[in-house]
Design an enzyme around this catalytic site. Structure first.
Site, PDB file in Angstrom:
ATOM      1  N   TYR A 164     -16.055  15.918  28.162  1.00 41.68           N
ATOM      2  CA  TYR A 164     -14.950  15.404  29.324  1.00 41.68           C
ATOM      3  C   TYR A 164     -15.334  16.395  30.758  1.00 41.68           C
ATOM      4  O   TYR A 164     -14.684  15.582  31.083  1.00 41.68           O
ATOM      5  CB  TYR A 164     -13.301  16.037  29.032  1.00 41.68           C
ATOM      6  CG  TYR A 164     -12.234  15.876  29.570  1.00 41.68           C
ATOM      7  CD1 TYR A 164     -12.531  14.452  29.209  1.00 41.68           C
ATOM      8  CD2 TYR A 164     -11.367  16.555  30.876  1.00 41.68           C
ATOM      9  CE1 TYR A 164     -11.223  13.134  29.727  1.00 41.68           C
ATOM     10  CE2 TYR A 164     -10.557  15.474  31.442  1.00 41.68           C
ATOM     11  CZ  TYR A 164      -9.705  14.512  30.762  1.00 41.68           C
ATOM     12  OH  TYR A 164      -9.409  13.911  31.598  1.00 41.68           O
ATOM     13  N   LYS A 171      -8.904  17.394  36.224  1.00 42.49           N
ATOM     14  CA  LYS A 171      -7.878  17.371  36.166  1.00 42.49           C
ATOM     15  C   LYS A 171      -6.522  18.602  36.148  1.00 42.49           C
ATOM     16  O   LYS A 171      -5.716  18.736  36.569  1.00 42.49           O
ATOM     17  CB  LYS A 171      -7.431  17.003  35.018  1.00 42.49           C
ATOM     18  CG  LYS A 171      -7.810  15.313  34.359  1.00 42.49           C
ATOM     19  CD  LYS A 171      -7.188  14.412  35.059  1.00 42.49           C
ATOM     20  CE  LYS A 171      -7.450  12.812  34.564  1.00 42.49           C
ATOM     21  NZ  LYS A 171      -6.267  12.086  34.838  1.00 42.49           N
TER      22      LYS A 171
HETATM   23  N1  LIG Z   1      -7.168   7.188  27.954  1.00 43.75           N
HETATM   24  C1  LIG Z   1      -6.482   8.209  28.084  1.00 43.75           C
HETATM   25  O1  LIG Z   1      -6.993   8.815  26.429  1.00 43.75           O
HETATM   26  C2  LIG Z   1      -6.547   9.096  28.787  1.00 43.75           C
HETATM   27  C3  LIG Z   1      -5.495  10.370  28.737  1.00 43.75           C
HETATM   28  C4  LIG Z   1      -4.907  11.275  29.323  1.00 43.75           C
HETATM   29  C5  LIG Z   1      -5.288  10.868  30.337  1.00 43.75           C
HETATM   30  N2  LIG Z   1      -5.124   9.867  30.991  1.00 43.75           N
HETATM   31  C6  LIG Z   1      -5.788   9.438  32.764  1.00 43.75           C
HETATM   32  O2  LIG Z   1      -5.040   8.135  32.715  1.00 43.75           O
HETATM   33  C7  LIG Z   1      -5.178   7.144  33.838  1.00 43.75           C
HETATM   34  C8  LIG Z   1      -5.700   5.661  33.146  1.00 43.75           C
HETATM   35  O3  LIG Z   1      -6.328   6.193  32.784  1.00 43.75           O
HETATM   36  P1  LIG Z   1      -6.124   4.617  31.546  1.00 43.75           P
HETATM   37  O4  LIG Z   1      -6.721   5.270  30.120  1.00 43.75           O
HETATM   38  O5  LIG Z   1      -4.884   3.754  31.422  1.00 43.75           O
HETATM   39  O6  LIG Z   1      -7.733   4.015  31.423  1.00 43.75           O
HETATM   40  P2  LIG Z   1      -7.936   2.127  32.730  1.00 43.75           P
HETATM   41  O7  LIG Z   1      -9.502   2.039  32.869  1.00 43.75           O
HETATM   42  O8  LIG Z   1      -7.222   1.433  32.058  1.00 43.75           O
HETATM   43  O9  LIG Z   1      -6.795   3.114  34.117  1.00 43.75           O
HETATM   44  C9  LIG Z   1      -7.542   3.135  35.099  1.00 43.75           C
HETATM   45  C10 LIG Z   1      -7.504   3.198  36.523  1.00 43.75           C
HETATM   46  O10 LIG Z   1      -8.573   3.946  37.989  1.00 43.75           O
HETATM   47  C11 LIG Z   1      -8.530   2.213  38.656  1.00 43.75           C
HETATM   48  N3  LIG Z   1      -9.597   2.948  39.383  1.00 43.75           N
HETATM   49  C12 LIG Z   1     -10.420   3.741  39.152  1.00 43.75           C
HETATM   50  N4  LIG Z   1     -11.292   4.130  40.344  1.00 43.75           N
HETATM   51  C13 LIG Z   1     -10.592   3.929  41.538  1.00 43.75           C
HETATM   52  C14 LIG Z   1     -10.203   3.343  43.095  1.00 43.75           C
HETATM   53  N5  LIG Z   1     -11.498   3.992  43.415  1.00 43.75           N
HETATM   54  N6  LIG Z   1      -9.513   2.551  43.365  1.00 43.75           N
HETATM   55  C15 LIG Z   1      -8.017   2.738  42.594  1.00 43.75           C
HETATM   56  N7  LIG Z   1      -8.564   2.667  41.660  1.00 43.75           N
HETATM   57  C16 LIG Z   1      -9.215   3.105  40.556  1.00 43.75           C
HETATM   58  C17 LIG Z   1      -9.508   1.879  38.044  1.00 43.75           C
HETATM   59  O11 LIG Z   1      -9.537   0.650  38.265  1.00 43.75           O
HETATM   60  C18 LIG Z   1      -8.535   1.785  36.626  1.00 43.75           C
HETATM   61  O12 LIG Z   1      -7.571   1.154  36.954  1.00 43.75           O
HETATM   62  C19 LIG Z   1      -6.007   8.253  34.313  1.00 43.75           C
HETATM   63  O13 LIG Z   1      -6.169   9.009  35.738  1.00 43.75           O
HETATM   64  C20 LIG Z   1      -7.025   8.798  32.837  1.00 43.75           C
HETATM   65  O14 LIG Z   1      -7.368   9.835  34.031  1.00 43.75           O
HETATM   66  C21 LIG Z   1      -5.827   8.612  29.667  1.00 43.75           C
END
Ligand SMILES: NC(=O)c1ccc[n+]([C@@H]2O[C@H](COP(=O)([O-])OP(=O)(O)OC[C@H]3O[C@@H](n4cnc5c(N)ncnc54)[C@H](O)[C@@H]3O)[C@@H](O)[C@H]2O)c1
Length: 263
Positions: A164, A171
């Site tokens: 990570y 985070k």
């Molecule tokens: N998938 C997992 O296992 C998980 C677990 C815990 C937390 N998260 C968090 O959830 C959130 C969403 O991620 P996800 O897993 O749905 O993946 P995802 O790839 O679907 O979403 C990530 C989003 O961030 C956006 N993004 C990145 N850079 C950007 C910028 N400069 N301006 C605007 N948007 C931008 C992307 O366009 C995308 O829509 C993130 O913060 C991620 O760290 C994910």
């Protein structure tokens, strides 16, 4: 799409205005959140990160009957201003803001924290963490009747999750920002929450090395014995935006089937 909630659900968010950022495709956590907000009666504004992303986001926005679909790269200050300006013009207020955005340069993410460059660290922090603070500052004036700000964290904020890397400290900062924003915005009736979902197969997750191992481990360790899905996260966010959660703020709430309680 009608504004009727899904069968059996009361429209507890009816009339509320929600801005959802971070939808890349139908697997995105933000899409589950937008869907849950809509099912419970909220009106939606949805953003897409780039022209390349737009064709994937547009059909989802139209399926959800979004009233606004706007470009937003959070690194672009003018675009950020414009999103909140257009919300002000269209709705005159905002009730719910969802920040579901994370990004780090690949080399910095894959090299381990020790080898993360100063520039990469700063960019990851800016896009994934400080963008939430910027959004809060722009959302607050539109929330004069109170409101709810939500962001997505992960277990790696507090415990070491191999691979990570730089996102762990990022985070951790995001969770600390959630607490400080909750303190500063509490007097305006604005509540601020971080959600910490268990691992979900999304585009962002595919950038992490050995992500499948995390998924397997999550199922094995979860007291509830299953992986979470994007609607689990969505309904939790929707709950936090309702008056039923009116005295909850500044917390990081795990939606992980209970994995985080295990030794
Ligand atoms: N998938 C997992 O296992 C998980 C677990 C815990 C937390 N998260 C968090 O959830 C959130 C969403 O991620 P996800 O897993 O749905 O993946 P995802 O790839 O679907 O979403 C990530 C989003 O961030 C956006 N993004 C990145 N850079 C950007 C910028 N400069 N301006 C605007 N948007 C931008 C992307 O366009 C995308 O829509 C993130 O913060 C991620 O760290 C994910």
């Amino acid at each position: 799409m009608s504004s009727e909630p899904a069968e059996g659900l009361r429209p507890v968010l009816a009339g509320m205005k929600a801005l959802v950022t971070g939808i890349a495709n139908e697997h995105s956590i933000a899409y589950g959140c937008a869907k849950a907000f809509r099912e419970l009666g909220a009106d939606l504004a949805i953003t897409y990160a780039s022209e390349k992303a737009k064709p994937y986001v547009e059909p989802l926005a139209s399926e959800l009957g979004a009233e606004l679909l706007l470009p937003l790269d959070v690194g672009d200050a003018a675009q950020l201003q414009s999103v909140f300006g257009q919300i002000g013009q269209r709705w005159g207020r905002l009730d719910i803001l969802l920040h579901s955005i994370a990004w780090a340069p690949k080399d910095d993410l894959h090299g381990g924290l020790l080898h993360c460059s100063s520039e990469g660290f700063a960019r990851a922090m800016d896009i994934s963490c400080h963008s939430f603070v910027r959004m809060a500052a722009l959302a607050a004036p539109l929330m004069d009747q109170g409101g709810t700000l939500l962001t997505m964290s992960y277990y790696g904020a507090n415990k070491v999750v191999p691979n990570y890397s730089v996102m762990g400290p990022v985070k951790a900062a995001l969770e600390a920002c959630t607490r400080y924003l909750a303190y500063e915005l509490g007097p305006k009736g604005i509540r601020v929450h971080a959600i910490s979902p268990g691992p979900l197969k999304t585009r962002a997750a595919s950038g992490l090395k050995d992500f499948d191992l995390l998924l397997n481990e999550a199922v094995e360790r979860a007291p509830l014995g299953e992986l979470v899905d994007i609607m689990d996260v969505g309904y939790t966010c929707a709950f936090l935006a309702t008056p039923y959660a009116r005295r909850v703020s500044g917390e990081t709430l795990y939606v992980d089937g209970g994995v985080n309680i295990m030794a």
